[in-house]
Design a protein around this motif. Sequence first.
Motif, PDB file in Angstrom:
ATOM      1  N   ALA A 172       9.096  -2.859 -12.147  1.00 34.75           N
ATOM      2  CA  ALA A 172      10.080  -2.744 -10.785  1.00 34.75           C
ATOM      3  C   ALA A 172      10.007  -3.156 -10.338  1.00 34.75           C
ATOM      4  O   ALA A 172      11.648  -2.826  -9.550  1.00 34.75           O
ATOM      5  N   LEU A 173       8.417  -2.822  -9.401  1.00 36.04           N
ATOM      6  CA  LEU A 173       8.562  -3.312  -7.968  1.00 36.04           C
ATOM      7  C   LEU A 173       8.977  -4.791  -7.681  1.00 36.04           C
ATOM      8  O   LEU A 173       9.228  -4.794  -6.125  1.00 36.04           O
ATOM      9  N   ASP A 174       9.598  -5.497  -8.546  1.00 35.06           N
ATOM     10  CA  ASP A 174       9.548  -7.043  -7.864  1.00 35.06           C
ATOM     11  C   ASP A 174      11.229  -6.474  -8.165  1.00 35.06           C
ATOM     12  O   ASP A 174      12.045  -7.822  -8.149  1.00 35.06           O
ATOM     13  N   ALA A 175      12.146  -5.866  -8.874  1.00 34.93           N
ATOM     14  CA  ALA A 175      12.676  -5.739  -8.754  1.00 34.93           C
ATOM     15  C   ALA A 175      14.017  -5.595  -7.281  1.00 34.93           C
ATOM     16  O   ALA A 175      13.186  -5.003  -7.081  1.00 34.93           O
ATOM     17  N   PRO A 176      14.548  -5.878  -6.822  1.00 33.89           N
ATOM     18  CA  PRO A 176      15.863  -5.291  -5.727  1.00 33.89           C
ATOM     19  C   PRO A 176      16.082  -3.746  -5.661  1.00 33.89           C
ATOM     20  O   PRO A 176      16.073  -3.532  -4.630  1.00 33.89           O
ATOM     21  N   ALA A 177      16.241  -3.691  -7.206  1.00 32.59           N
ATOM     22  CA  ALA A 177      15.883  -1.885  -6.349  1.00 32.59           C
ATOM     23  C   ALA A 177      15.125  -1.189  -6.609  1.00 32.59           C
ATOM     24  O   ALA A 177      15.655   0.290  -6.412  1.00 32.59           O
ATOM     25  N   ALA A 178      14.086  -1.531  -6.501  1.00 31.22           N
ATOM     26  CA  ALA A 178      12.949  -1.026  -6.441  1.00 31.22           C
ATOM     27  C   ALA A 178      12.928   0.127  -5.313  1.00 31.22           C
ATOM     28  O   ALA A 178      12.471   1.543  -5.868  1.00 31.22           O
ATOM     29  N   GLY A 179      13.699   0.104  -4.478  1.00 34.84           N
ATOM     30  CA  GLY A 179      13.231   1.231  -3.036  1.00 34.84           C
ATOM     31  C   GLY A 179      12.768   1.970  -2.631  1.00 34.84           C
ATOM     32  O   GLY A 179      11.692   1.670  -2.372  1.00 34.84           O
ATOM     33  N   ARG A 180      12.338   3.022  -3.443  1.00 35.56           N
ATOM     34  CA  ARG A 180      11.092   3.640  -2.753  1.00 35.56           C
ATOM     35  C   ARG A 180      10.749   4.045  -3.660  1.00 35.56           C
ATOM     36  O   ARG A 180       8.998   4.943  -3.628  1.00 35.56           O
ATOM     37  N   LEU A 181      10.415   3.452  -5.131  1.00 33.74           N
ATOM     38  CA  LEU A 181       9.101   3.149  -6.027  1.00 33.74           C
ATOM     39  C   LEU A 181       7.506   3.069  -5.136  1.00 33.74           C
ATOM     40  O   LEU A 181       6.840   3.863  -5.032  1.00 33.74           O
ATOM     41  N   PRO A 182       7.785   2.303  -4.914  1.00 30.83           N
ATOM     42  CA  PRO A 182       6.147   2.044  -4.226  1.00 30.83           C
ATOM     43  C   PRO A 182       5.850   2.595  -3.131  1.00 30.83           C
ATOM     44  O   PRO A 182       4.281   3.843  -3.173  1.00 30.83           O
ATOM     45  N   ALA A 183       6.143   3.435  -2.344  1.00 28.69           N
ATOM     46  CA  ALA A 183       5.749   4.946  -1.464  1.00 28.69           C
ATOM     47  C   ALA A 183       6.010   6.396  -2.601  1.00 28.69           C
ATOM     48  O   ALA A 183       4.660   7.176  -2.466  1.00 28.69           O
ATOM     49  N   LEU A 184       6.718   6.620  -3.579  1.00 27.74           N
ATOM     50  CA  LEU A 184       6.273   7.324  -4.768  1.00 27.74           C
ATOM     51  C   LEU A 184       4.968   7.138  -5.277  1.00 27.74           C
ATOM     52  O   LEU A 184       4.372   8.102  -5.792  1.00 27.74           O
ATOM     53  N   LEU A 185       4.837   5.522  -6.157  1.00 27.44           N
ATOM     54  CA  LEU A 185       3.352   5.508  -6.445  1.00 27.44           C
ATOM     55  C   LEU A 185       2.399   5.807  -5.891  1.00 27.44           C
ATOM     56  O   LEU A 185       1.603   6.140  -6.699  1.00 27.44           O
ATOM     57  N   GLU A 186       2.841   5.713  -4.193  1.00 28.86           N
ATOM     58  CA  GLU A 186       1.280   6.041  -3.810  1.00 28.86           C
ATOM     59  C   GLU A 186       1.434   7.811  -2.709  1.00 28.86           C
ATOM     60  O   GLU A 186       0.420   8.096  -2.379  1.00 28.86           O
ATOM     61  N   SER A 187       2.594   7.997  -3.634  1.00 27.37           N
ATOM     62  CA  SER A 187       2.414   9.652  -3.415  1.00 27.37           C
ATOM     63  C   SER A 187       2.170  10.619  -4.495  1.00 27.37           C
ATOM     64  O   SER A 187       1.535  10.076  -5.374  1.00 27.37           O
ATOM     65  N   ASP A 188       1.658  11.479  -4.149  1.00 28.82           N
ATOM     66  CA  ASP A 188       1.758  12.755  -5.070  1.00 28.82           C
ATOM     67  C   ASP A 188       3.167  13.227  -5.898  1.00 28.82           C
ATOM     68  O   ASP A 188       3.221  14.456  -6.651  1.00 28.82           O
ATOM     69  N   ALA A 189       3.522  12.129  -5.747  1.00 28.24           N
ATOM     70  CA  ALA A 189       5.286  12.547  -6.364  1.00 28.24           C
ATOM     71  C   ALA A 189       5.028  12.750  -8.505  1.00 28.24           C
ATOM     72  O   ALA A 189       4.531  12.307  -8.747  1.00 28.24           O
ATOM     73  N   ASP A 190       6.481  13.725  -8.375  1.00 31.03           N
ATOM     74  CA  ASP A 190       6.326  14.265  -9.819  1.00 31.03           C
ATOM     75  C   ASP A 190       6.792  13.215 -10.572  1.00 31.03           C
ATOM     76  O   ASP A 190       7.386  12.329  -9.873  1.00 31.03           O
ATOM     77  N   PRO A 191       5.542  13.008 -11.695  1.00 30.92           N
ATOM     78  CA  PRO A 191       6.028  11.980 -12.675  1.00 30.92           C
ATOM     79  C   PRO A 191       7.103  12.153 -13.181  1.00 30.92           C
ATOM     80  O   PRO A 191       7.839   9.951 -13.450  1.00 30.92           O
TER      81      PRO A 191
END
Length: 360
Positions: free
Chosen positions: A285-304
Amino acid sequence: MTASTYEHAPSTQVSPDGRPHSPEAHAPADPRQVLDRCRSLVRPALREAVGRTHPWVGEMAAYSFGWCEVGGAPAAGSGGKGVRQALAVLGAEAAGAPGRAAVPGAVAVELVHAFSLLHDDIMDGDEARRRRPTVWKAYGTGPAVLAGDALFALAVETLAAAPSGPRAVRLLSVALQDLVRGQADDLLLAARPWTGPERVRPDEYRTMAEHKTGALLGCAAALGALLGGAPPATVSALDRAGRHLGVAFQIVDDLLGIWGDPAVTGKPVYGDLRERKKTFPVLAALDAPAAGRLPALLESDADPGEVAAHLERAGGREAALAEARRHVAAVEGALADVALEAAPAGELRSLLDFLVRRDL
């Protein structure tokens, strides 16, 4: 190839392409019965091998297999599915030999697998396995390391004494080198960032999974074929099949670790996301064009749950499913490349299907 000595197999015929087949070969085998049959064949030799170790070390080994409790009292544990020993037995039978020819190889790979789990649990800090304290937690870190070392030495000794021992030990040595390489890569990948030039790529994950998980699966099937007198092409094909199986198995494990039913998997919901593991769906997903906010979510305490939903929208789940299916097809291709006895080859395919189609 010699005529089949596989017990209980239907009579084989030869197809126009020269490969043996059976009129009943289309009937699917029950993989659980296959596992039970192979465990029953291997278990006495496995117990005898463990019994040759120092009594205290032997107790820790028996505890790791689920045979006893701390202190040595008998336990009712199953000791796991016995996948690797089953692959070894079926490798020999598919090559036209009796399953008992593979027993030294099956014992060796089971001992190596147990050794790797003892050390993995220490490295990962895991405190429980199969709903019991891990060996290091129950006996201490030093004793667990010692028990793992003893199992490794016992595996080499068992295999060296078998027919074709030197060739078999060389095959196991290659798998062990790959297993260590895969474990090292797994530890290093965990420390790398989610983004940027140092991020983990899906192809690096594939290589890691092939080494860490696939090498010993491939070795198991290949050892069975080797000890059963199979030609080099058959040994190589079964090794290749097992390695692809390892990648598919690992990716399915990743899928279950995020979207699996906890009642079935025994894992907490979104467990891998809570631990921010670098699994294949996440990396894809991180390699996909639609990754968008995913990196930020992974580096945060976002709800799983929020991370999982974004991961699915970015195509991580579908990419992982497609990758697992690609390796399943590669397993089938490797098996189709060589002539195998029909009944045990059918059991082998049923077992492989059982292992990788848990959530496909």
